[in-house]
Enzyme design. Structure first.
Site, PDB file in Angstrom:
ATOM      1  N   GLN A 191      -8.240  21.331  18.395  1.00 18.34           N
ATOM      2  CA  GLN A 191      -7.440  21.434  17.175  1.00 18.34           C
ATOM      3  C   GLN A 191      -8.300  21.983  16.032  1.00 18.34           C
ATOM      4  O   GLN A 191      -7.771  22.382  15.010  1.00 18.34           O
ATOM      5  CB  GLN A 191      -6.913  20.055  16.758  1.00 18.34           C
ATOM      6  CG  GLN A 191      -5.876  19.473  17.704  1.00 18.34           C
ATOM      7  CD  GLN A 191      -5.488  18.046  17.357  1.00 18.34           C
ATOM      8  OE1 GLN A 191      -5.583  17.168  18.196  1.00 18.34           O
ATOM      9  NE2 GLN A 191      -5.052  17.775  16.136  1.00 18.34           N
ATOM     10  N   PHE A 222      -2.322  15.884  19.766  1.00 11.73           N
ATOM     11  CA  PHE A 222      -1.900  14.604  19.179  1.00 11.73           C
ATOM     12  C   PHE A 222      -3.015  13.924  18.395  1.00 11.73           C
ATOM     13  O   PHE A 222      -3.003  12.709  18.235  1.00 11.73           O
ATOM     14  CB  PHE A 222      -1.342  13.667  20.264  1.00 11.73           C
ATOM     15  CG  PHE A 222      -0.265  14.305  21.105  1.00 11.73           C
ATOM     16  CD1 PHE A 222       0.958  14.647  20.523  1.00 11.73           C
ATOM     17  CD2 PHE A 222      -0.475  14.588  22.445  1.00 11.73           C
ATOM     18  CE1 PHE A 222       1.952  15.256  21.280  1.00 11.73           C
ATOM     19  CE2 PHE A 222       0.525  15.208  23.207  1.00 11.73           C
ATOM     20  CZ  PHE A 222       1.735  15.538  22.631  1.00 11.73           C
ATOM     21  N   GLU A 226      -8.845  16.744  17.610  1.00  9.19           N
ATOM     22  CA  GLU A 226      -9.281  17.133  16.262  1.00  9.19           C
ATOM     23  C   GLU A 226     -10.805  17.133  16.214  1.00  9.19           C
ATOM     24  O   GLU A 226     -11.414  18.073  15.742  1.00  9.19           O
ATOM     25  CB  GLU A 226      -8.699  16.179  15.200  1.00  9.19           C
ATOM     26  CG  GLU A 226      -9.120  16.581  13.790  1.00  9.19           C
ATOM     27  CD  GLU A 226      -8.443  15.795  12.662  1.00  9.19           C
ATOM     28  OE1 GLU A 226      -7.369  15.212  12.880  1.00  9.19           O
ATOM     29  OE2 GLU A 226      -8.998  15.788  11.552  1.00  9.19           O
ATOM     30  N   ARG A 304      -6.533   6.491   5.280  1.00 12.80           N
ATOM     31  CA  ARG A 304      -5.086   6.730   5.370  1.00 12.80           C
ATOM     32  C   ARG A 304      -4.335   5.420   5.649  1.00 12.80           C
ATOM     33  O   ARG A 304      -3.198   5.249   5.226  1.00 12.80           O
ATOM     34  CB  ARG A 304      -4.754   7.796   6.425  1.00 12.80           C
ATOM     35  CG  ARG A 304      -3.305   8.279   6.331  1.00 12.80           C
ATOM     36  CD  ARG A 304      -2.988   9.421   7.278  1.00 12.80           C
ATOM     37  NE  ARG A 304      -3.275  10.727   6.731  1.00 12.80           N
ATOM     38  CZ  ARG A 304      -2.471  11.412   5.905  1.00 12.80           C
ATOM     39  NH1 ARG A 304      -1.311  10.910   5.531  1.00 12.80           N
ATOM     40  NH2 ARG A 304      -2.814  12.601   5.461  1.00 12.80           N
ATOM     41  N   ARG A 336      -1.799  10.940  16.027  1.00 14.98           N
ATOM     42  CA  ARG A 336      -0.532  11.116  15.301  1.00 14.98           C
ATOM     43  C   ARG A 336      -0.230   9.969  14.321  1.00 14.98           C
ATOM     44  O   ARG A 336       0.105   8.862  14.747  1.00 14.98           O
ATOM     45  CB  ARG A 336       0.607  11.249  16.319  1.00 14.98           C
ATOM     46  CG  ARG A 336       1.767  12.117  15.842  1.00 14.98           C
ATOM     47  CD  ARG A 336       2.693  12.394  16.993  1.00 14.98           C
ATOM     48  NE  ARG A 336       3.661  13.442  16.668  1.00 14.98           N
ATOM     49  CZ  ARG A 336       4.435  14.032  17.562  1.00 14.98           C
ATOM     50  NH1 ARG A 336       4.361  13.675  18.829  1.00 14.98           N
ATOM     51  NH2 ARG A 336       5.288  14.966  17.206  1.00 14.98           N
ATOM     52  N   THR A 434      -6.193  13.647   3.409  1.00 19.86           N
ATOM     53  CA  THR A 434      -6.575  12.732   2.337  1.00 19.86           C
ATOM     54  C   THR A 434      -7.902  13.166   1.718  1.00 19.86           C
ATOM     55  O   THR A 434      -8.202  12.825   0.585  1.00 19.86           O
ATOM     56  CB  THR A 434      -6.702  11.294   2.863  1.00 19.86           C
ATOM     57  OG1 THR A 434      -7.637  11.294   3.948  1.00 19.86           O
ATOM     58  CG2 THR A 434      -5.361  10.794   3.371  1.00 19.86           C
ATOM     59  N   ALA A 503      -2.919  16.493  10.221  1.00 19.06           N
ATOM     60  CA  ALA A 503      -2.312  15.962   8.994  1.00 19.06           C
ATOM     61  C   ALA A 503      -0.895  16.503   8.786  1.00 19.06           C
ATOM     62  O   ALA A 503      -0.380  16.433   7.668  1.00 19.06           O
ATOM     63  CB  ALA A 503      -3.199  16.258   7.778  1.00 19.06           C
ATOM     64  N   GLU A 706       3.967  14.211  12.201  1.00 21.08           N
ATOM     65  CA  GLU A 706       3.589  12.813  12.395  1.00 21.08           C
ATOM     66  C   GLU A 706       4.617  11.775  11.926  1.00 21.08           C
ATOM     67  O   GLU A 706       4.801  10.754  12.588  1.00 21.08           O
ATOM     68  CB  GLU A 706       2.255  12.529  11.675  1.00 21.08           C
ATOM     69  CG  GLU A 706       1.076  13.273  12.259  1.00 21.08           C
ATOM     70  CD  GLU A 706      -0.116  13.235  11.318  1.00 21.08           C
ATOM     71  OE1 GLU A 706      -0.085  13.912  10.276  1.00 21.08           O
ATOM     72  OE2 GLU A 706      -1.072  12.509  11.623  1.00 21.08           O
TER      73      GLU A 706
HETATM   74  N1  MTE Z   1       3.618  18.104  18.938  1.00 21.32           N
HETATM   75  C1  MTE Z   1       3.240  18.521  20.158  1.00 21.32           C
HETATM   76  N2  MTE Z   1       4.167  19.021  20.980  1.00 21.32           N
HETATM   77  N3  MTE Z   1       1.942  18.426  20.578  1.00 21.32           N
HETATM   78  C2  MTE Z   1       0.968  17.878  19.765  1.00 21.32           C
HETATM   79  O1  MTE Z   1      -0.184  17.802  20.163  1.00 21.32           O
HETATM   80  N4  MTE Z   1       0.453  16.844  17.592  1.00 21.32           N
HETATM   81  C3  MTE Z   1       0.985  16.068  16.465  1.00 21.32           C
HETATM   82  C4  MTE Z   1       2.173  16.800  15.829  1.00 21.32           C
HETATM   83  N5  MTE Z   1       3.103  17.208  16.847  1.00 21.32           N
HETATM   84  C5  MTE Z   1       1.355  17.422  18.466  1.00 21.32           C
HETATM   85  C6  MTE Z   1       2.708  17.588  18.083  1.00 21.32           C
HETATM   86  C7  MTE Z   1       0.008  15.809  15.426  1.00 21.32           C
HETATM   87  S1  MTE Z   1      -1.061  14.532  15.624  1.00 21.32           S
HETATM   88  C8  MTE Z   1      -0.042  16.543  14.293  1.00 21.32           C
HETATM   89  S2  MTE Z   1      -1.120  16.179  13.049  1.00 21.32           S
HETATM   90  C9  MTE Z   1       0.834  17.700  14.067  1.00 21.32           C
HETATM   91  O2  MTE Z   1       1.685  17.950  15.183  1.00 21.32           O
HETATM   92  C10 MTE Z   1      -0.051  18.911  13.809  1.00 21.32           C
HETATM   93  O3  MTE Z   1       0.650  20.092  13.697  1.00 21.32           O
HETATM   94  P1  MTE Z   1       1.391  20.536  12.359  1.00 21.32           P
HETATM   95  O4  MTE Z   1       0.424  20.315  11.245  1.00 21.32           O
HETATM   96  O5  MTE Z   1       1.691  21.946  12.622  1.00 21.32           O
HETATM   97  O6  MTE Z   1       2.599  19.665  12.231  1.00 21.32           O
HETATM   98  N1  HPA Z   2      -5.148  13.580   8.472  1.00 20.90           N
HETATM   99  C1  HPA Z   2      -5.460  14.093   9.661  1.00 20.90           C
HETATM  100  N2  HPA Z   2      -6.639  14.531   9.973  1.00 20.90           N
HETATM  101  C2  HPA Z   2      -7.594  14.434   9.058  1.00 20.90           C
HETATM  102  C3  HPA Z   2      -7.336  13.911   7.795  1.00 20.90           C
HETATM  103  C4  HPA Z   2      -6.047  13.447   7.489  1.00 20.90           C
HETATM  104  O1  HPA Z   2      -5.744  12.979   6.388  1.00 20.90           O
HETATM  105  N3  HPA Z   2      -8.485  13.940   7.116  1.00 20.90           N
HETATM  106  C5  HPA Z   2      -9.386  14.457   7.950  1.00 20.90           C
HETATM  107  N4  HPA Z   2      -8.852  14.767   9.123  1.00 20.90           N
HETATM  108 MO1  MOS Z   3      -2.845  14.709  13.779  1.00 16.73          MO
HETATM  109  S1  MOS Z   3      -3.508  12.789  14.151  1.00 16.73           S
HETATM  110  O1  MOS Z   3      -3.456  14.681  12.136  1.00 16.73           O
HETATM  111  O2  MOS Z   3      -4.000  15.584  14.673  1.00 16.73           O
END
Ligand code: MTE
Ligand code: HPA
Ligand code: MOS
Length: 751
Positions: A191, A222, A226, A304, A336, A434, A503, A706
């Protein structure tokens, strides 16, 4: 627009790390890891393993040319253990061989000796022994201590929420290649491409420009990728650095489960005070976060948790503290919700406790305390465009809460074996990293001379369809056929210094950067069109692939316009940069305006418990969710349903178990249950709230990745209510997940 990966996924054509055609001479790596959770005086003997036929070389900490350090927030984690071991599954050596199979066989021949040390597996034990990752953080508003003495009702209790395994379909992995001049190209399932680049450079003692990280897509992250995709990519890089041939390292499921961190378990203590009208006047929470053996992202996750400790309620007097407790488990990591769900579980437990003691439904307390416009979050931000009551009221209109409650009571009066329970779950989730400095992104757009478009951003596609949203941004801005636009891989040489895809803010940050780049190009093209058509630039619009003058289509097509611009030596490439405005946070005061906006929603959950078997079903979940003005409702609905399934899993069945020696017991899918189609609700109704949307969100379409996970928390309380309906002696417990075993014991406990 449907997910642009849909066809490729269905046909099995989409590429993941393991699908990359390996080059000739590629070697394969397997990781040898610690069999004990805590030890010192480590000695490693790889001689037998090294002689195993087909083994090329075995790398240990001694082979690291740079720093043996992969920590992000704190520098407290080696890539490969040196003389101390801190958790079972901690990497010690990397075996590189002709095949994956040989590498795994050979690693069994590595011999180590060590002196074992006492093992800590729970946050409480760690706190008692003063073992912390970093100093505690504490937020407060008003005077909770004083407020309690004025409260009509005060309750306190303990809560526990367990960890959660990410179980991304694609396990951790990377493919490393040596390029010219000592440079290394890494294909990683991460990620955070820049995280991988930065740490690989640090470990190899190279500058970042010598490392290129490329990400096509992830088979799910998920949060688990990261930070924790990094070590495997760096190990592959280390091997390729020494051996000069490509090296592939992919964890098998068993290694992945054992070696990687999970959602943080939390043990917490709350105290809640209410006045005679059930207004919550005071809240105090001590959170103990089980951080594992190294910091990883724990401090940010802890932060958070504090931000979300009051969920969508206004509470005038709050004091919270979080301790990141150091234990001998794999370092726990982003998952997530990033600590938010753990915070919300505690306030919902506090409300359930109060309701139970006061003999009223919890939803009456929830409803009486929902946030309103201009209420102050206890970290200083003023609530604006608050949708807490709007989503609640809309839900109540869709499905009358009182009637549902009456129906359930009637059902329970007439049934002995089956009992129903319901719960409401409002959510409020802050959008932005954050850590304020992380909230910026870049995008690079090329318009090729034939009119086709290539887009690179810092966003990583991991199933959430961010690439589809990026494509929509460009398509709508240029107003051309989607077929003309391609999303490139996420690559650190095209878009540098990226924040991880996390995030839930990825589409906002990268989308806004992309929008800026597209607008700049559009502006240039409009000038060329004005010139060609001999009209003022203000009369020009580019629409549906044609130049329009004063809303009338001309003969000038997008493709011709682009070629003319190229021929006139106009730059057809643009780099956009976006930094979220307004946000700030002062850590010395623990006050500020950390979030661009909040996402709201309310869910009503109905469950049925089989009181003979202890089994249960989620009958229905009705949700009113604040999508803002969704730019892709199909994708966003998918995110709600996926997140909900994950939330239900976390709250009801996914039970991470370590024994006292720190060994993961739930280390296969026969002992670690994840939700399937039968465990998700039989009926899910998601109603998008009608709103204006928020300007800080891309196209006013709010982040969605999330927040909906936290609706799952309501399932815990709906089940508890069903148990109570069967067994009046049942003492509410706040110990998730609510497994069938716990349900069974609750049904039959005597007091
Ligand atoms: N959806 C799918 N299909 N696969 C994933 O790994 N990760 C989740 C969410 N939805 C995820 C998902 C998490 S932890 C986050 S932070 C967000 O997607 C990240 O993507 P976005 O910032 O584009 O929403
Ligand atoms: N959310 C998700 N990932 C992160 C954050 C947060 O606020 N800060 C650092 N990594
Ligand atoms: Mo989502 S836990 O911020 O990768």
């Amino acid at each position: 627009m449907k997910n642009i990966d849909a066809n490729g996924h269905v046909r099995g054509e989409s590429l993941f790390i393991d699908d990359i055609l390996t080059k000739k001479h590629t070697l394969h790596a397997a990781v040898f890891s610690s069999p004990v959770a805590h030890a010192k005086d480590l000695t490693i003997d790889t001689s037998k393993a090294a002689q195993f036929p087909g083994v090329e070389r075995i790398f240990t900490a001694k082979d690291i040319p740079g720093q043996n350090e992969i920590g992000g927030i704190l520098l407290d984690e080696p890539l490969l253990a040196e003389d101390e071991l801190h958790f079972q599954g901690q990497p010690i050596a990397v075996v590189v061989a002709e095949s994956d199979f040989i590498a795994r066989q050979a690693r069994a021949l590595i011999e180590i000796t060590y002196t074992e040390l006492p093992v800590i597996t729970t946050a409480k034990q760690a706190k008692e022994q003063g073992k912390f990752i970093n100093p505690a953080r504490s937020f407060s508003m008003g005077d909770a201590n004083k407020a309690f003495s004025d409260c009509e009702h005060v309750f306190e209790d303990e809560t526990f929420s367990n960890g959660q395994e990410h179980l991304y379909l694609e396990t951790q992995g990377a493919y490393a290649e040596k390029m010219e001049n000592g440079c290394i190209k890494l294909m990683s399932s991460t990620q955070g491409p820049t995280v991988v680049q930065r740490i690989a450079a640090r470990v190899l003692g190279l500058s970042m420009h010598k490392i290129e990280v490329d990400v096509t897509r992830l088979g799910g992250g998920f949060g688990g990728k990261e930070d924790q995709a990094t070590p495997w990519a760096v190990m592959a890089a280390l091997a390729t650095h020494h051996l000069n041939v490509p090296v592939k390292l992919i964890l098998d499921r068993h290694d992945d489960l054992k070696m990687t961190g999970k959602r943080h378990p939390y043990e917490s203590h709350f105290k809640i005070g209410l006045d005679k009208d059930y207004k919550i006047k005071a809240l105090e929470v001590e959170f103990l976060q089980n951080s594992g053996a190294a910091a990883d992202l724990s401090p940010a996750i802890a932060e958070r948790t504090l931000f979300h400790a009051t969920n969508s309620y206004f509470i005038p007097n709050v004091k919270t503290i979080v301790h990141s407790c150091k234990t001998n488990l794999p370092p726990n990591t982003a998952f997530r919700g990033f600590g938010g769900p753990q915070g919300k579980f505690v306030i919902e437990s506090a409300i359930a406790k109060a309701a139970n003691k006061l003999n009223i439904p919890a939803w009456k307390i929830q409803q009486a305390n929902l946030l309103q416009e201009n209420d102050e979050f206890y970290y200083g931000q003023m609530a604006s465009q608050v949708e807490a009551k709007n989503t609640w009221n809309q839900l109540n209109k869709n499905i009358n809460i009182n009637e549902v409650e009456e129906d359930i009571n009637l059902f329970n009066d007439n049934n002995n074996q089956l009992k129903k329970g319901m719960a409401l779950m409002p959510i409020c989730f802050g959008i932005s990293f954050t850590n304020t400095p992380m909230n910026h992104a870049r995008a690079l757009v090329h318009i090729y001379q034939d009119g086709s478009v290539g887009i690179s951003t810092g966003a990583v596609e991991m199933g959430q369809s961010v690439n589809t949203k990026m494509l929509q941004v460009a398509q709508q801005t240029f107003s051309i056929d989607a077929e003309l636009i391609k999303l490139e891989t996420t690559n650190t040489t095209r878009v540098a210094n990226t924040s991880p895809t996390a995030a839930s803010a990825t589409a906002d940050l990268n989308g806004k950067a992309l929008l800026k780049a597209c607008h700049a190009l559009l502006d240039r093209l409009k000038h060329v069109a004005a010139d060609e058509l001999s009209v003022g630039v203000d009369t020009i619009e580019l629409k549906d692939g044609w130049a329009h003058v004063n809303n009338k289509q001309t003969e000038l097509a997008w493709k011709d316009l682009v070629f003319k611009a190229f021929w006139k030596r106009v730059c057809l490439t643009e780099n956009g940069h976006y930094a979220t405005p307004k946000i700030k946070f002062d850590k010395t005061k623990e006050k500020g305006h950390p979030f661009a906006y909040h996402v709201y929603g309310t869910a009503l959950i109905q469950t049925t418990v089989d009181c003979l078997r202890g089994t249960y079903e989620v009958d229905s979940i009705d949700i009113v969710h604040d999508f803002g003005k969704s730019m892709n409702i199909g994708v966003d609905m998918g995110q709600v349903e996926g997140a909900l399934a994950q939330g239900i899993g976390w709250m009801t069945m996914e039970e991470i178990a370590y024994n006292d020696d720190g060994r993961l017991l739930s280390n296969t899918l026969s002992t670690y249950k994840i939700p399937d189609i039968f465990s998700i609700a039989k009926e899910i109704n998601v109603d998008p709230l009608e709103t204006e949307g928020n300007d800080m969100a891309i196209f006013k379409s709010k982040a969605v990745g999330e927040p909906p996970l936290m609706y799952g928390i309501g399932v815990y309380f709906a089940l508890a209510n069903a148990i109570k309906a069967y067994n009046p002696n049942y003492q509410l417990k706040f110990h998730s997940p609510m497994t069938p075993e716990k349900v069974m014991m609750g049904l039959h406990e005597e007091h």
